[in-house]
Design a protein around this motif. Sequence first.
Motif, PDB file in Angstrom:
ATOM      1  N   THR A 166      -4.788  12.829   1.818  1.00 40.70           N
ATOM      2  CA  THR A 166      -4.141  11.749   1.428  1.00 40.70           C
ATOM      3  C   THR A 166      -4.737  11.300   0.137  1.00 40.70           C
ATOM      4  OG1 THR A 166      -5.324  10.346   2.774  1.00 40.70           O
ATOM      5  CG2 THR A 166      -3.353  11.187   3.819  1.00 40.70           C
ATOM      6  N   ILE A 167      -3.577  10.702  -0.718  1.00 41.07           N
ATOM      7  CA  ILE A 167      -4.076   9.759  -1.950  1.00 41.07           C
ATOM      8  C   ILE A 167      -3.354   8.443  -1.673  1.00 41.07           C
ATOM      9  CG2 ILE A 167      -3.960  10.080  -4.401  1.00 41.07           C
ATOM     10  CD1 ILE A 167      -4.403  12.830  -4.307  1.00 41.07           C
ATOM     11  N   THR A 168      -4.159   7.608  -2.188  1.00 43.57           N
ATOM     12  CA  THR A 168      -3.783   6.111  -1.896  1.00 43.57           C
ATOM     13  C   THR A 168      -3.542   5.323  -3.197  1.00 43.57           C
ATOM     14  OG1 THR A 168      -5.916   5.396  -1.447  1.00 43.57           O
ATOM     15  CG2 THR A 168      -4.571   6.082   0.512  1.00 43.57           C
TER      16      THR A 168
ATOM     17  N   ALA B 196      12.841  16.134  -5.423  1.00 48.71           N
ATOM     18  CA  ALA B 196      14.142  15.519  -4.729  1.00 48.71           C
ATOM     19  C   ALA B 196      14.353  15.337  -3.338  1.00 48.71           C
ATOM     20  CB  ALA B 196      15.438  16.029  -5.238  1.00 48.71           C
ATOM     21  N   ASP B 197      13.758  16.149  -2.510  1.00 54.83           N
ATOM     22  CA  ASP B 197      13.699  16.185  -1.199  1.00 54.83           C
ATOM     23  C   ASP B 197      12.528  15.669  -0.358  1.00 54.83           C
ATOM     24  OD1 ASP B 197      16.424  16.945  -0.793  1.00 54.83           O
ATOM     25  OD2 ASP B 197      15.873  19.209  -1.122  1.00 54.83           O
ATOM     26  N   THR B 198      11.649  15.055  -1.249  1.00 50.63           N
ATOM     27  CA  THR B 198      10.430  14.589  -0.524  1.00 50.63           C
ATOM     28  C   THR B 198      10.717  13.352   0.001  1.00 50.63           C
ATOM     29  OG1 THR B 198       9.015  15.433  -2.368  1.00 50.63           O
ATOM     30  CG2 THR B 198       7.920  13.641  -1.054  1.00 50.63           C
ATOM     31  N   LYS B 199      10.046  13.387   1.391  1.00 45.94           N
ATOM     32  CA  LYS B 199      10.119  11.941   2.225  1.00 45.94           C
ATOM     33  C   LYS B 199       9.513  11.000   1.948  1.00 45.94           C
ATOM     34  CE  LYS B 199       8.728  13.860   6.196  1.00 45.94           C
ATOM     35  NZ  LYS B 199       8.382  13.757   7.736  1.00 45.94           N
ATOM     36  N   VAL B 200      10.490   9.726   1.761  1.00 46.10           N
ATOM     37  CA  VAL B 200       9.750   8.480   1.289  1.00 46.10           C
ATOM     38  C   VAL B 200       9.634   7.547   2.649  1.00 46.10           C
ATOM     39  CG1 VAL B 200       9.987   6.208   0.008  1.00 46.10           C
ATOM     40  CG2 VAL B 200      10.471   8.555  -1.192  1.00 46.10           C
TER      41      VAL B 200
ATOM     42  N   ILE C 197      -3.069  16.989  -9.272  1.00 42.63           N
ATOM     43  CA  ILE C 197      -2.092  17.324  -7.961  1.00 42.63           C
ATOM     44  C   ILE C 197      -0.648  17.379  -8.630  1.00 42.63           C
ATOM     45  CG2 ILE C 197      -1.054  16.410  -5.885  1.00 42.63           C
ATOM     46  CD1 ILE C 197      -4.059  15.526  -5.514  1.00 42.63           C
ATOM     47  N   THR C 198       0.265  18.377  -8.204  1.00 48.99           N
ATOM     48  CA  THR C 198       1.609  18.467  -8.778  1.00 48.99           C
ATOM     49  C   THR C 198       2.517  18.110  -7.611  1.00 48.99           C
ATOM     50  OG1 THR C 198       1.657  20.790  -8.149  1.00 48.99           O
ATOM     51  CG2 THR C 198       1.155  20.277 -10.252  1.00 48.99           C
ATOM     52  N   LYS C 199       3.849  17.899  -7.961  1.00 47.10           N
ATOM     53  CA  LYS C 199       4.977  17.239  -6.803  1.00 47.10           C
ATOM     54  C   LYS C 199       5.007  18.208  -5.842  1.00 47.10           C
ATOM     55  CE  LYS C 199       8.055  17.297 -10.522  1.00 47.10           C
ATOM     56  NZ  LYS C 199       9.638  16.662 -10.828  1.00 47.10           N
ATOM     57  N   GLN C 200       4.767  19.688  -6.131  1.00 52.49           N
ATOM     58  CA  GLN C 200       5.017  20.675  -4.956  1.00 52.49           C
ATOM     59  C   GLN C 200       4.083  20.547  -4.027  1.00 52.49           C
ATOM     60  OE1 GLN C 200       4.867  21.284  -8.287  1.00 52.49           O
ATOM     61  NE2 GLN C 200       6.930  21.949  -8.846  1.00 52.49           N
ATOM     62  N   GLU C 201       3.050  20.021  -4.352  1.00 49.26           N
ATOM     63  CA  GLU C 201       1.941  19.797  -3.427  1.00 49.26           C
ATOM     64  C   GLU C 201       2.098  18.698  -2.510  1.00 49.26           C
ATOM     65  OE1 GLU C 201      -2.157  20.634  -5.042  1.00 49.26           O
ATOM     66  OE2 GLU C 201      -0.840  20.535  -6.938  1.00 49.26           O
TER      67      GLU C 201
ATOM     68  N   ALA D  14       0.757  -1.152   0.108  1.00 50.43           N
ATOM     69  CA  ALA D  14       0.054  -0.051  -0.018  1.00 50.43           C
ATOM     70  C   ALA D  14       0.933   1.164  -0.009  1.00 50.43           C
ATOM     71  CB  ALA D  14      -0.994  -0.064   1.286  1.00 50.43           C
ATOM     72  N   ALA D  15       0.562   2.192  -0.911  1.00 48.37           N
ATOM     73  CA  ALA D  15       1.231   3.678  -0.719  1.00 48.37           C
ATOM     74  C   ALA D  15       0.089   4.691  -0.266  1.00 48.37           C
ATOM     75  CB  ALA D  15       1.678   3.846  -2.077  1.00 48.37           C
ATOM     76  N   VAL D  16       0.852   5.505   0.611  1.00 42.98           N
ATOM     77  CA  VAL D  16      -0.238   6.683   0.712  1.00 42.98           C
ATOM     78  C   VAL D  16       0.546   7.982   0.785  1.00 42.98           C
ATOM     79  CG1 VAL D  16      -1.553   7.899   2.698  1.00 42.98           C
ATOM     80  CG2 VAL D  16      -1.037   5.225   2.613  1.00 42.98           C
ATOM     81  N   LEU D  17       0.319   8.835  -0.012  1.00 43.77           N
ATOM     82  CA  LEU D  17       0.736  10.211  -0.193  1.00 43.77           C
ATOM     83  C   LEU D  17       0.184  11.214   0.349  1.00 43.77           C
ATOM     84  CD1 LEU D  17       0.764  10.156  -4.369  1.00 43.77           C
ATOM     85  CD2 LEU D  17       2.722  10.450  -2.980  1.00 43.77           C
ATOM     86  N   LYS D  18       0.995  11.986   1.117  1.00 45.92           N
ATOM     87  CA  LYS D  18       0.380  12.986   2.009  1.00 45.92           C
ATOM     88  C   LYS D  18       0.588  14.285   1.306  1.00 45.92           C
ATOM     89  CE  LYS D  18      -0.181  15.145   6.439  1.00 45.92           C
ATOM     90  NZ  LYS D  18       1.300  15.871   7.061  1.00 45.92           N
ATOM     91  N   LEU D  19      -0.369  15.009   1.109  1.00 39.25           N
ATOM     92  CA  LEU D  19      -0.236  16.291   0.705  1.00 39.25           C
ATOM     93  C   LEU D  19      -0.160  17.345   1.718  1.00 39.25           C
ATOM     94  CD1 LEU D  19      -3.483  16.289  -2.123  1.00 39.25           C
ATOM     95  CD2 LEU D  19      -1.000  15.291  -2.094  1.00 39.25           C
ATOM     96  N   LYS D  20       0.572  18.462   1.516  1.00 42.66           N
ATOM     97  CA  LYS D  20       0.957  19.571   2.083  1.00 42.66           C
ATOM     98  C   LYS D  20      -0.381  20.015   2.730  1.00 42.66           C
ATOM     99  CE  LYS D  20       5.264  20.325   0.258  1.00 42.66           C
ATOM    100  NZ  LYS D  20       5.955  21.081  -1.086  1.00 42.66           N
TER     101      LYS D  20
END
Length: 130
Positions: free
Chosen positions: A35-37, A99-103, A65-69, A25-31
Amino acid sequence: MEKLLKEAKTIIENAYVPYSNFRVAAVLKLKNGETITGVNIENASYGLSMCAERSALFSAYSKGITKQEIESLLVYTDKDYFVSPCGACRQVMNELLEADTKVIMANSKDEFKVMKNKELLPAGFSKEDL
Ligand code: THU
């Protein structure tokens, strides 16, 4: 991170894994806190299977949604060890996340391992190379 893990533990049930029986499972957290899963979705033609990370990222981009978000990406498996994104996902993450986004890798023991996106694909190919 605990909140994201909780969501991952719920949606991992939706993984369609009749061939590997390996759920991700993957969960993207937006600023903005949303969340988007995504989960992995396999196919009888094995090579057409889609990983959870790319499912989540493509879903986010499909919503505009873009990477900046995007603040972070959590990857969860129901194993007691850490699983990190495959090479294909790292290539896509290299382009669709900053590049600096937390994984964040998370496992069934509720342990977390955090890396920066750029650490996962050193010297990767990108659009600057074209
Ligand atoms: N898988 C993911 O969803 N993400 C990864 O980072 C590693 C692998 C999936 C693909 C396939 O459905 C299953 O795990 C076994 O390889």
